[in-house]
Write a protein that holds these residues in place. Sequence first.
Motif, PDB file in Angstrom:
ATOM      1  N   SER A 203       0.811  -1.220   0.000  1.00 28.23           N
ATOM      2  CA  SER A 203       0.000   0.000   0.000  1.00 28.23           C
ATOM      3  C   SER A 203       0.844   1.269   0.000  1.00 28.23           C
ATOM      4  CB  SER A 203      -0.933   0.002   1.217  1.00 28.23           C
ATOM      5  OG  SER A 203      -0.217   0.223   2.420  1.00 28.23           O
ATOM      6  N   MET A 204       2.152   1.128   0.199  1.00 29.24           N
ATOM      7  CA  MET A 204       3.035   2.289   0.230  1.00 29.24           C
ATOM      8  C   MET A 204       3.566   2.610  -1.171  1.00 29.24           C
ATOM      9  SD  MET A 204       2.777   3.000   3.357  1.00 29.24           S
ATOM     10  CE  MET A 204       2.080   2.120   4.757  1.00 29.24           C
ATOM     11  N   ALA A 205       4.169   3.787  -1.312  1.00 30.16           N
ATOM     12  CA  ALA A 205       4.704   4.207  -2.609  1.00 30.16           C
ATOM     13  C   ALA A 205       5.851   3.290  -3.029  1.00 30.16           C
ATOM     14  CB  ALA A 205       5.195   5.646  -2.532  1.00 30.16           C
ATOM     15  N   PRO A 206       5.763   2.631  -4.172  1.00 29.17           N
ATOM     16  CA  PRO A 206       6.782   1.642  -4.551  1.00 29.17           C
ATOM     17  C   PRO A 206       8.183   2.212  -4.698  1.00 29.17           C
ATOM     18  CG  PRO A 206       5.290   2.089  -6.389  1.00 29.17           C
ATOM     19  CD  PRO A 206       4.685   2.718  -5.171  1.00 29.17           C
ATOM     20  N   LEU A 207       8.321   3.391  -5.259  1.00 28.97           N
ATOM     21  CA  LEU A 207       9.646   3.986  -5.414  1.00 28.97           C
ATOM     22  C   LEU A 207      10.239   4.325  -4.054  1.00 28.97           C
ATOM     23  CD1 LEU A 207       9.157   6.394  -8.471  1.00 28.97           C
ATOM     24  CD2 LEU A 207      10.105   4.080  -8.459  1.00 28.97           C
ATOM     25  N   PHE A 251      -2.291  13.707   0.826  1.00 24.65           N
ATOM     26  CA  PHE A 251      -2.258  14.023   2.261  1.00 24.65           C
ATOM     27  C   PHE A 251      -3.000  15.330   2.534  1.00 24.65           C
ATOM     28  CE2 PHE A 251      -0.359  16.184   5.895  1.00 24.65           C
ATOM     29  CZ  PHE A 251      -0.422  15.199   6.875  1.00 24.65           C
ATOM     30  N   LEU A 252      -2.724  16.346   1.732  1.00 23.33           N
ATOM     31  CA  LEU A 252      -3.358  17.644   1.939  1.00 23.33           C
ATOM     32  C   LEU A 252      -4.859  17.604   1.653  1.00 23.33           C
ATOM     33  CD1 LEU A 252      -0.587  19.907   0.372  1.00 23.33           C
ATOM     34  CD2 LEU A 252      -1.113  19.630   2.811  1.00 23.33           C
ATOM     35  N   GLU A 253      -5.246  16.703   0.734  1.00 24.17           N
ATOM     36  CA  GLU A 253      -6.662  16.566   0.383  1.00 24.17           C
ATOM     37  C   GLU A 253      -7.377  15.541   1.258  1.00 24.17           C
ATOM     38  OE1 GLU A 253      -6.674  15.685  -3.775  1.00 24.17           O
ATOM     39  OE2 GLU A 253      -6.136  17.743  -4.359  1.00 24.17           O
ATOM     40  N   LYS A 254      -6.632  14.935   2.190  1.00 28.26           N
ATOM     41  CA  LYS A 254      -7.190  13.958   3.135  1.00 28.26           C
ATOM     42  C   LYS A 254      -7.862  12.785   2.425  1.00 28.26           C
ATOM     43  CE  LYS A 254      -7.841  17.190   7.001  1.00 28.26           C
ATOM     44  NZ  LYS A 254      -7.005  18.255   6.415  1.00 28.26           N
ATOM     45  N   ARG A 255      -7.112  12.194   1.475  1.00 22.35           N
ATOM     46  CA  ARG A 255      -7.604  11.011   0.750  1.00 22.35           C
ATOM     47  C   ARG A 255      -6.466  10.016   0.581  1.00 22.35           C
ATOM     48  NH1 ARG A 255      -5.388  11.123  -4.250  1.00 22.35           N
ATOM     49  NH2 ARG A 255      -4.778  13.192  -5.094  1.00 22.35           N
ATOM     50  N   ALA A 256      -6.801   8.816   0.175  1.00 24.57           N
ATOM     51  CA  ALA A 256      -5.780   7.794  -0.059  1.00 24.57           C
ATOM     52  C   ALA A 256      -5.053   8.086  -1.361  1.00 24.57           C
ATOM     53  CB  ALA A 256      -6.414   6.418  -0.118  1.00 24.57           C
ATOM     54  N   PRO A 257      -3.718   7.947  -1.388  1.00 17.79           N
ATOM     55  CA  PRO A 257      -2.979   8.198  -2.629  1.00 17.79           C
ATOM     56  C   PRO A 257      -3.151   7.068  -3.630  1.00 17.79           C
ATOM     57  CG  PRO A 257      -1.510   7.427  -0.927  1.00 17.79           C
ATOM     58  CD  PRO A 257      -2.842   7.587  -0.277  1.00 17.79           C
ATOM     59  N   ILE A 258      -2.974   7.400  -4.894  1.00 16.30           N
ATOM     60  CA  ILE A 258      -2.967   6.404  -5.966  1.00 16.30           C
ATOM     61  C   ILE A 258      -1.578   6.392  -6.579  1.00 16.30           C
ATOM     62  CG2 ILE A 258      -3.991   5.725  -8.174  1.00 16.30           C
ATOM     63  CD1 ILE A 258      -6.506   7.312  -7.352  1.00 16.30           C
TER      64      ILE A 258
END
Length: 262
Positions: A203-207, A251-258
Amino acid sequence: MALNYETLLCEVKDQVATVTLNRPQVLHALNAKVFNELEAVFVALAGDVGVRVILLTGAGEKAFAAGADINEIAKTDVATGEAKARRGQGVFRLIETCGKPVIACINGFALGGGCELAMACTMRLASETAKLGQPEVKLGLVPGYGGTQRLPRLVGQPMALKLLLTGEMIGAAEALRIGLVDEVVPAEKLMERAEALAKTIVSMAPLAVAACMEAVRWGSELGLEAALDVEAEIFGRLCGTDDKAEGTKAFLEKRAPIWVGR
């Protein structure tokens, strides 16, 4: 997706690959064929963008890997022995540096080369029944697949020497106490816990995941000042990625990242 080999099994599901050593009749002893197939499967998985985390275990409940194939070791001389050590070191270094988290799921015995294989992984989960050790001195040998180098880095030089010089086999609780494994769970929960941990990493950023491993690896091999330079370069590199832009925006938009991995 499923890849089949003679000495191991490989399955991929939900971006998590599970590689299972599959020589139960010899407790997954590591012979030349196993090394060839481990190399092949990790090269394939390292290059597969659909794989984010790799779980490594042994079939059944008796062993992760009980060690090197003693029949092969018994036939070595000076030249062939060094070549065998370098071959094992090379394959384990490939696992260590494949760019994706590799979680050793230690079920039962992880002795000699099996313990060295576990130490080459990114992290180690052990069942309560796991037994670990480096008993090579009992054969008139030293660990040849990186054990004399990774063990002190994990548990400290005095404890490493105690294990190396006595050939002592320790249980999971002691392995956890000294830092040889990272978690101990009931045997029936081992793969469930590993899969949950893998799911979290996926679920974390792969890079960023790959970069964390890169920075830590360099930090273990360089002096502090040089390692800090590497960290700064990696941080800057990530600041130019789409994933960083998406992560901060989410994060700033308070949503899950894609995450897109670029």
